[in-house]
Design a protein around this motif. Structure first.
Motif, short mmCIF file in Angstrom:
data_model
loop_
_atom_site.label_atom_id
_atom_site.label_comp_id
_atom_site.label_asym_id
_atom_site.label_seq_id
_atom_site.Cartn_x
_atom_site.Cartn_y
_atom_site.Cartn_z
N ALA A 12 -19.24 9.66 -0.17
CA ALA A 12 -18.11 10.38 0.44
C ALA A 12 -17.80 9.83 1.82
CB ALA A 12 -18.43 11.87 0.52
N ALA A 13 -18.84 9.47 2.57
CA ALA A 13 -18.61 8.90 3.91
C ALA A 13 -17.88 7.57 3.81
CB ALA A 13 -19.94 8.73 4.63
N ALA A 14 -18.28 6.74 2.86
CA ALA A 14 -17.63 5.45 2.68
C ALA A 14 -16.18 5.63 2.23
CB ALA A 14 -18.39 4.61 1.66
N GLU A 15 -15.96 6.56 1.29
CA GLU A 15 -14.59 6.80 0.83
C GLU A 15 -13.73 7.33 1.98
OE1 GLU A 15 -12.13 9.38 -2.56
OE2 GLU A 15 -14.32 9.24 -2.64
N GLY A 16 -14.33 8.14 2.87
CA GLY A 16 -13.59 8.65 4.01
C GLY A 16 -13.09 7.54 4.91
N VAL A 17 -13.91 6.49 5.11
CA VAL A 17 -13.47 5.35 5.92
C VAL A 17 -12.31 4.64 5.24
CG1 VAL A 17 -14.13 3.11 6.86
CG2 VAL A 17 -15.73 5.03 6.98
N VAL A 18 -12.41 4.45 3.92
CA VAL A 18 -11.33 3.79 3.18
C VAL A 18 -10.03 4.56 3.38
CG1 VAL A 18 -10.48 3.13 0.90
CG2 VAL A 18 -12.90 2.83 1.45
N ARG A 19 -10.08 5.87 3.22
CA ARG A 19 -8.86 6.68 3.32
C ARG A 19 -8.31 6.71 4.75
NH1 ARG A 19 -7.59 9.56 -1.16
NH2 ARG A 19 -9.13 9.52 -2.86
N SER A 20 -9.20 6.72 5.72
CA SER A 20 -8.73 6.68 7.11
C SER A 20 -8.08 5.33 7.43
CB SER A 20 -9.90 6.93 8.07
OG SER A 20 -10.43 8.23 7.91
N ALA A 21 -8.68 4.25 6.93
CA ALA A 21 -8.18 2.92 7.24
C ALA A 21 -6.84 2.64 6.59
CB ALA A 21 -9.22 1.87 6.81
N TRP A 22 -6.65 3.10 5.35
CA TRP A 22 -5.40 2.73 4.69
C TRP A 22 -4.19 3.45 5.26
CZ3 TRP A 22 -7.44 4.68 -0.65
CH2 TRP A 22 -7.10 6.01 -0.87
N THR A 23 -4.37 4.46 6.07
CA THR A 23 -3.21 5.10 6.71
C THR A 23 -2.54 4.16 7.69
OG1 THR A 23 -4.57 6.04 8.48
CG2 THR A 23 -4.29 7.37 6.50
N LYS A 24 -3.24 3.13 8.14
CA LYS A 24 -2.68 2.16 9.08
C LYS A 24 -2.01 0.99 8.37
CE LYS A 24 -6.01 2.90 12.84
NZ LYS A 24 -5.05 2.88 13.96
N LEU A 25 -2.03 1.01 7.07
CA LEU A 25 -1.63 -0.16 6.30
C LEU A 25 -0.48 0.15 5.35
CD1 LEU A 25 -5.26 -1.33 5.55
CD2 LEU A 25 -3.65 -2.48 7.07
N PRO A 26 0.22 -0.88 4.84
CA PRO A 26 1.27 -0.67 3.86
C PRO A 26 0.74 0.03 2.61
CG PRO A 26 1.37 -2.89 4.73
CD PRO A 26 0.09 -2.30 5.24
N VAL A 27 1.63 0.70 1.91
CA VAL A 27 1.21 1.49 0.76
C VAL A 27 0.53 0.63 -0.31
CG1 VAL A 27 3.41 1.30 -0.49
CG2 VAL A 27 1.94 3.29 -0.86
N LEU A 28 0.89 -0.65 -0.37
CA LEU A 28 0.27 -1.52 -1.37
C LEU A 28 -1.24 -1.59 -1.18
CD1 LEU A 28 0.62 -3.43 -3.77
CD2 LEU A 28 0.93 -5.30 -2.14
N VAL A 29 -1.71 -1.56 0.07
CA VAL A 29 -3.15 -1.61 0.30
C VAL A 29 -3.81 -0.34 -0.23
CG1 VAL A 29 -4.95 -1.76 2.06
CG2 VAL A 29 -2.85 -3.10 2.31
N ARG A 30 -3.16 0.80 -0.03
CA ARG A 30 -3.70 2.05 -0.58
C ARG A 30 -3.75 1.98 -2.10
NH1 ARG A 30 -1.21 8.27 -0.26
NH2 ARG A 30 -2.83 9.17 -1.62
#
Length: 408
Positions: free
Chosen positions: A229-247
């Motif tokens: 869950a901690a790792a997934e949280g970083v992924v979700r926080s990071a992709w908010t700074k990126l284009p939707v394609l990265v998400r």
């Protein structure tokens, strides 16, 4: 347009190294062997290699080398290192070093230290050799990033760090993925803290690096719910700074990893999240069709065949409704993932039909360069799928190959 999702991003897979085997023994010339492969795949790889190598060095060395490297990557995915070695040696520019580094990673994942070091030495020769005036630094940096992956897999952290020194974040992504996948449990908190500390002021490429690193930690510690869950949280926080394609790409990757860990519940939730994001994004038709096809494949894999069939039908309809608005050089690229999805769903007849249409869509251009590139990509698409082309499709692929000639 957004990048074509049928293009596979190279990564350093350190999670499940392959077992030592006779087929992937020492990488010295003559010692590397290919395990048996069915005749259809062998022919598809041969056609792809021939089409890539048919491109003239002048003025198409960049296109030729890129296509040849894609053949190398497919050969390694299909456990054909000898074929990969032969194609690698014929690459004329910096991508030869990149291919050699990929062979080093292949050997390292198979516990072949001697072979890995031989290919690392060959990659270093390219890295240290003369550089054309028009060569950009990032090209050599890409070789360094792959070499760092091999060293990490061999447990040679210091050598990896030396290669990574001064690399831009984008060229460190594959090595950081490998480092995350090798992270011991007592270093997890430290690594998560470093990634979280990076995010507030992260550049675009640093945010991408955080997504990749945290995704690898998600995989590495999947069986530990809190760490996952901690790792997934970083992924979700990071992709908010990126284009939707990265998400979109990251969500698909998380779902695939959940499936690899036999966690269908999490995979299904992520698959539905992916479907909603893809549905809500704005796409050109040549980008929508591939992504809708990939979502369909994922829905099938999580067990929702009804949804998968509906999505793939929608992707097919969208292509033919929009075909005339798609530039001809992008049509085959839109169709290949659709064919792959049909193959994934077990509809071989429809998959072959779509690949056949893709071949015909690729031959309209009067120049052979785009036809050759599409032929390479289509042959590799079919080879990766495991589907055997019928006689008429094989005959047509051979005809297209034979017809590659000037004007390029």
């Amino acid at each position: 347009p957004a990048p074509n999702p049928s293009i596979r991003r190279w990564s350093c897979d350190a999670r499940n190294p392959a077992p030592r085997s006779a087929t992937a023994a020492a990488a010295g010339k003559g010692a590397m062997t290919d395990p048996p492969i069915d005749a259809a795949r062998a022919e598809l790889l041969r056609l792809a290699e021939e089409a890539a190598s048919a491109l003239p060095l002048q003025p198409h060395v960049k296109n030729r080398s890129r296509a040849q490297e894609s053949v190398v990557e497919a050969c390694l995915e299909l456990d054909q290192p000898v074929r990969a070695r032969e194609v690698s040696s014929s690459i004329a520019n910096w991508r030869r070093g990149s291919a050699f580094a990929a062979l080093a990673v292949y050997c390292a994942t198979r516990h072949d230290e001697r072979g890995a070091h031989e290919w690392l030495d060959r990659a270093q020769v390219v890295l240290s050799g003369p550089v054309d005036e028009d060569e950009q630094t990032w090209r050599l940096d890409r070789i360094r990033g792959k070499m760092a992956c091999a060293h990490l897999l061999l447990g040679e952290e210091e050598a990896a760090e030396e290669l990574e020194f001064g690399l831009e974040a984008v060229e460190r992504i594959a090595a950081e993925e490998a480092r995350s996948k090798l992270t011991p449990a007592d270093r997890f908190d430290e690594r998560i803290a470093a990634l979280n500390g990076l995010l507030p002021s992260a550049t675009f490429e640093q945010a991408r690096l955080a997504v990749a690193s945290a995704t690898a930690l998600f995989d590495r510690f999947y069986e530990d719910p809190e760490r996952r869950a901690a790792a997934e949280g970083v992924v979700r926080s990071a992709w908010t700074k990126l284009p939707v394609l990265v998400r979109i790409e990251a969500t698909e990757r998380l779902a695939r990893l959940a499936l690899e860990h036999s966690d269908r519940t999490v995979a299904e939730a992520l698959a539905n999240e992916l479907r909603e994001v893809v549905d809500g994004a704005t796409w050109l038709p040549e980008d929508f069709v591939p992504w809708q096809s990939r979502v369909a494949s994922l829905m099938h894999d999580v067990g929702d065949d009804t949804q998968a069939r509906a999505l793939i039908t929608r992707a097919r309809e969208r292509y033919f409704e929009s075909r005339d608005r798609i530039v001809d050089i992008y049509r085959a690229g839109a169709l290949r993932p659709l064919a792959e999805a049909y193959a994934r769903l077990g509809d071989t007849a429809r998959a072959l039909e779509i690949w056949t249409i893709a071949v015909e869509e690729s031959v309209h251009n009067p120049n052979s360069r785009p036809r050759a590139e599409d032929l390479v990509a289509t042959c590799l698409s079919i080879a990766r799928s495991g589907v055997d082309p019928d006689g008429s499709l094989f005959e047509r692929l051979r005809e297209v190959r034979a017809g590659l000639s000037a004007p390029w």
